[in-house]
Design an enzyme around this catalytic site. Structure first.
Site: not given
Ligand code: CMC
Length: 428
Positions: A307, A364
């Site tokens: 998240h 989710d």
């Molecule tokens: N699986 C594997 N790796 C992950 C995941 C995941 N679900 N989420 C983040 N990472 C890794 C990412 O690859 C990165 O690694 P590194 O530092 O080595 O490059 C690190 O963790 C930080 O991730 P980020 O993408 O920079 O973090 P963010 O804050 O931009 O993204 C997120 C947050 C929710 C988009 C992401 O965690 C994600 O894509 N999760 C899966 C989709 C999901 O479940 N979304 C629902 C969010 S809750 C409902 C809502 O309110 O929308």
């Protein structure tokens, strides 16, 4: 602590005031930044460090896993309040009295007819259309059938538009599902509670009564409360930014629905079930998918994990996980994907990759399992999220307009070509 931040650019010092919120969050007020620095801007893709507004609606502390609406803990609201009370609280700032709640519900019921011509619009969609696309279009189309724009300075006007959308939106939600299933597009029953009415509108078959199940009513009520607001997330920021151009409430909500649709946001609840199903079909080997999630050359992500704000357990996920257990037990359903979900969660919580990056299950991860147990089709999961988020979007839109926020218009750092001569088509 000093109440100013100092920044030095090319040897010149600039001071900016600090803003401190009621929960002691600190921000640097950079409203005068560009003018003071002669055209320098801040760069923050994804707004990871940027506060877009001051807001009195929802407090969340991602490090400590805290979520509160208008000062009330989410755990207490999920346990003691119902969805309409929470909607009133979010939008108007205080829990309603008994009389206020009765009037609110009665006014919403008074607005629960959608112009019958909207059915013609639904008919024009193919049955294969995704319900989120249909819902976004229908919400926008409501503007045509309810043309009066909101006078935000009139409390009455504001109240009327709030109850209008809260009355009509569940009808649109039900119709998007019924259209896909080839069922008649009916209206609800005003003798029912808000959530009971949603269930009846969604599930009632033309040739039999719909029998309400208190376990399902309670679980849906909780899910809607847990989704009702989450401060400046992608869809809410969209609603605020569209509304900041003084586009109407329904148009702003329609844009928010589109933003919610994406799998990195609300669409994750659908993506989680699809992922769990795929793991099951592939023999249930959770290690294999954990390895894929960690492999930087593989685009696969563990859906329902991570998240932007929570770097600790999402407090909503704790409540939903318990609710998933209770609902499945009460309904006597054994869903093998619940076991796969629990297996993935256990592995992730003790895996270095996930621990280091503070990736925990989010709201989710378990919600889709409950929706599935309720008989809600997978493509409708994000629509249910939208139904829950509606009061939050309205509250944030109302706050933005009442605060007279300026139109949202970020700057950029241009990285394209510098001035060059035009080449005629034969010389390219
Ligand atoms: N699986 C594997 N790796 C992950 C995941 C995941 N679900 N989420 C983040 N990472 C890794 C990412 O690859 C990165 O690694 P590194 O530092 O080595 O490059 C690190 O963790 C930080 O991730 P980020 O993408 O920079 O973090 P963010 O804050 O931009 O993204 C997120 C947050 C929710 C988009 C992401 O965690 C994600 O894509 N999760 C899966 C989709 C999901 O479940 N979304 C629902 C969010 S809750 C409902 C809502 O309110 O929308």
């Amino acid at each position: 602590m000093s109440n100013k931040a100092t920044l030095e650019i090319n040897g010149e010092k600039h001071e900016f005031p600090l803003v401190v919120g009621t929960e002691n969050e600190v921000g640097i007020d950079i409203k005068t930044f560009r003018a003071a620095t002669n055209g320098v801007v801040t760069l923050d893709p994804g707004f990871k460090n940027t506060g877009s507004c001051e807001s009195g609606i929802t407090f969340l502390n991602g490090e400590q896993g805290i979520l509160r609406y208008r000062g009330y803990a989410i755990e207490e609201l999920a346990d003691k309040a119902d969805f309409l009370e929470v909607a009133f609280l979010l939008i108007f700032g205080e829990l309603p009295t008994k009389d206020q709640l009765e009037k609110f519900h009665s006014d919403i019921k008074g607005q629960s007819i959608v112009d019958d011509d909207v059915k013609k619009i639904i008919d024009a969609f193919p049955k294969t259309a995704h319900p989120m696309g249909v819902l976004s279009s229908l919400t926008s189309a409501l503007t045509a059938f309810n043309p009066s724009s909101v006078n935000v300075d009139s409390e009455e006007d504001m109240y009327n538009s709030v109850v209008r959308i809260l009355g009509k939106f569940p009808v649109l939600v039900a119709w998007t599902m019924r259209k896909k299933q080839g069922l008649p597009l009916d209206y609800g029953d005003n003798s029912l509670g808000y959530v009971e009415n949603v269930l009846q509108m969604m599930f009632k078959k033309p040739n039999q009564d719909y029998v309400q199940n208190p376990i399902i009513i309670d679980a849906l009520d909780k899910l809607l409360i847990l989704h009702a607001d989450h401060e400046q997330n992608c869809s809410t920021s969209t609603v605020r930014i569209v509304g900041s151009s003084h586009a109407g409430l329904f148009a702003s909500l329609s844009a928010g629905i589109s933003a919610l649709w994406g799998p990195l946001h609300g669409g994750a609840n659908q993506a989680v079930i699809e992922m769990l199903e795929a793991i099951k079909e592939d023999g249930g080997d959770t290690h294999k998918y954990m390895a894929k999630a960690k492999d930087k050359t593989d685009p696969f992500r563990l859906m329902g994990f991570g998240h932007r704000v929570y770097k600790n357990f999402d407090p909503r996920a704790r409540i939903i996980k318990k609710s998933a257990d209770d609902v499945l037990a009460d309904l006597g359903i054994e869903d093998p994907i619940l076991e796969i979900a629990k297996g993935l969660e256990a592995e992730a919580l003790s895996d270095d990759y996930f621990v280091k990056r503070k990736l925990y299950p989010n709201v989710d991860f378990y919600s889709g399992i409950i929706y599935r147990a309720m008989g809600i089709p997978i493509e409708m999961f994000t629509v249910m999220f939208a139904l829950g988020r509606l009061p939050g979007w309205i509250a944030q839109w109302r706050e933005m307009r009442l605060n007279k926020e300026p139109i949202g218009r970020p700057r950029q750092i241009y990285t394209g070509e510098t001035l060059r001569d035009f080449k005629s088509i034969n010389n390219r």
